[in-house]
Design an enzyme around this catalytic site. Structure first.
Site, PDB file in Angstrom:
ATOM      1  N   THR A  41      47.634  -5.307  72.704  1.00 40.81           N
ATOM      2  CA  THR A  41      48.943  -4.919  72.180  1.00 40.81           C
ATOM      3  C   THR A  41      48.794  -4.139  70.884  1.00 40.81           C
ATOM      4  O   THR A  41      49.516  -3.157  70.643  1.00 40.81           O
ATOM      5  CB  THR A  41      49.811  -6.165  71.945  1.00 40.81           C
ATOM      6  N   HIS A  44      48.023  -0.616  71.681  1.00 40.99           N
ATOM      7  CA  HIS A  44      49.222   0.134  72.077  1.00 40.99           C
ATOM      8  C   HIS A  44      49.984   0.601  70.840  1.00 40.99           C
ATOM      9  O   HIS A  44      50.451   1.746  70.772  1.00 40.99           O
ATOM     10  CB  HIS A  44      50.125  -0.736  72.951  1.00 40.99           C
ATOM     11  N   CYS A  97      68.652 -22.183  73.979  1.00 39.16           N
ATOM     12  CA  CYS A  97      68.987 -21.832  75.362  1.00 39.16           C
ATOM     13  C   CYS A  97      68.605 -22.970  76.307  1.00 39.16           C
ATOM     14  O   CYS A  97      67.957 -23.950  75.914  1.00 39.16           O
ATOM     15  CB  CYS A  97      68.281 -20.542  75.768  1.00 39.16           C
ATOM     16  N   CYS A 108      62.015 -18.826  77.191  1.00 42.33           N
ATOM     17  CA  CYS A 108      63.181 -18.474  76.376  1.00 42.33           C
ATOM     18  C   CYS A 108      63.572 -17.015  76.611  1.00 42.33           C
ATOM     19  O   CYS A 108      62.729 -16.115  76.557  1.00 42.33           O
ATOM     20  CB  CYS A 108      62.881 -18.700  74.895  1.00 42.33           C
ATOM     21  N   ILE A 176      40.870 -11.150  78.500  1.00 34.34           N
ATOM     22  CA  ILE A 176      41.555 -12.278  79.139  1.00 34.34           C
ATOM     23  C   ILE A 176      40.964 -12.547  80.517  1.00 34.34           C
ATOM     24  O   ILE A 176      40.771 -13.704  80.910  1.00 34.34           O
ATOM     25  CB  ILE A 176      43.068 -12.022  79.207  1.00 34.34           C
ATOM     26  N   GLY A 272      48.943  -9.258  84.373  1.00 36.26           N
ATOM     27  CA  GLY A 272      48.819  -7.849  84.011  1.00 36.26           C
ATOM     28  C   GLY A 272      50.159  -7.137  84.015  1.00 36.26           C
ATOM     29  O   GLY A 272      50.976  -7.330  84.919  1.00 36.26           O
TER      30      GLY A 272
END
Length: 351
Positions: A41, A44, A97, A108, A176, A272
């Site tokens: 991330t 990115h 919630c 959530c 991962i 993925g």
């Protein structure tokens, strides 16, 4: 304080020395960061791709994989003490919630992420709600604890279904996926086959215990890939199909191949994320009676309990860390991550 921040709406992440110290409230914890790990991330965000442009507010202190020490806490915090070694759950949830109130906080609808939607962990200090803070057992190093976020993703994905005695297919050998190889082997999977295009990481997968690591860059289309997979299955004595599939790539051809080679009644965990729409053979899902489960983040906090318990029981994740750098060398760390010739890259804030 020192921090890595997204300061401009263009590729790059910048070091700043004058980031404001975060303020903590009644139920918050102030953490002094010792180690952080670079996530996909973060790449990115660094590259400023379409997802980042649509998601990341600028300026933003990035990063969400960390280990540190509690240095202060709000008056309402009783779960941790100053001096505790901690990591933390980077998904912040509403608590109100239906799913949150039922104890299924990972579902959530209002989840936001540190280093994505709110200020993150690539800094000398981080404030986090105490309910998200996780104490690190003494037997687990700060380096390993800084990878708890992706390791938790791997645990959640892999342990969604029984692995003991099963034949497991993993598509995608990023960090991962590599962790998932370790987990599947530790849990007693019979055969583990993993696919990717990265030779470096495929060799890591073999070292981690994969039965076969298949380089799929050699195949022009999904049909050729499926044919090769069936050949591999025959060579290792598989007469039916894979019992469990762990999809880590988000690649259409990988997902289609996985559906083709699953056994009837097979189970798939899907982690993925695809860059676009995915087209699959719906008939294969129906007529094979496949079970599909989407995975997002970690179950709070069952995943964390399982992860630390398995590490304490002897699961060795140290080899996933291939590079350790001082935070001042963060640009080199990002370049290493972008090259793909690595496992996890750790940035040291403590020296």
């Amino acid at each position: 304080m020192k921090a890595l921040a997204k300061l401009k709406k263009e590729p790059g992440i910048w070091m700043i020395d004058d980031a404001p110290m975060p303020e903590y409230g009644y139920n918050d914890v102030l953490i002094k960061i010792k180690k952080t790990a670079i996530c996909g991330t973060d790449l990115h965000i660094y590259n400023w791709d379409k997802w980042s442009q649509a998601t990341i507010p600028v300026p933003m202190i990035t990063g969400h994989e960390f280990a540190g020490e509690v240095v202060a806490k709000g008056n309402g915090v009783t779960s941790v003490d100053v001096g505790d070694r901690v990591s933390g759950e980077g998904h912040l949830v509403c608590g109100q919630c239906r799913n949150c109130r039922a104890g299924k906080r990972h579902l959530c609808r209002k989840t936001i992420g540190i280093g994505v939607n709110v200020q993150g962990a690539f800094a000398e200090y981080l404030v986090m709600p105490a309910v998200n803070v996780f104490k690190i057992p003494d037997s687990i190093s700060d380096d390993i604890a800084s990878t708890f976020d992706p390791m938790g993703n791997a645990i959640h994905t892999a342990l969604s279904f029984n692995l003991t005695g099963e034949d497991v297919l993993i598509t995608g050998a990023g960090p991962i996926g590599l962790m998932a190889v370790k987990i599947a082997r530790f849990c007693g999977a019979r055969r583990i086959v993993i696919t990717d295009i990265n030779k470096y990481r495929l060799q890591m997968a073999r070292d981690f215990g994969a039965t076969v690591a298949v380089n799929v860059s050699e195949f022009q289309n999904q049909q050729q890939l499926t044919a090769q997979m069936r050949k591999v299955m025959s060579e290792i004595g598989m007469t039916e199909g894979f019992d469990v599939g762990l999809e880590m790539s988000g690649i259409n051809s990988a997902i289609s191949m996985m559906l083709d080679v699953m056994n009837h009644g097979g189970k798939l965990s899907l982690l993925g994320i695809s860059a676009g729409d995915i087209s699959v053979d719906w008939g294969a899902i129906l007529f094979k009676g496949l079970t599909l489960k989407g995975i997002y983040g970690r179950e709070m906090f069952e995943t964390w309990y399982l992860m630390t318990s398995m590490l304490q029981a002897g699961m060795d994740m140290e080899p996933i860390i291939t590079h350790r750098l001082h935070i001042d060398d963060y640009q080199k760390g990002f370049e290493i991550m972008k090259s793909g010739q690595c496992g996890k890259v750790i940035l040291d804030w403590s020296r």
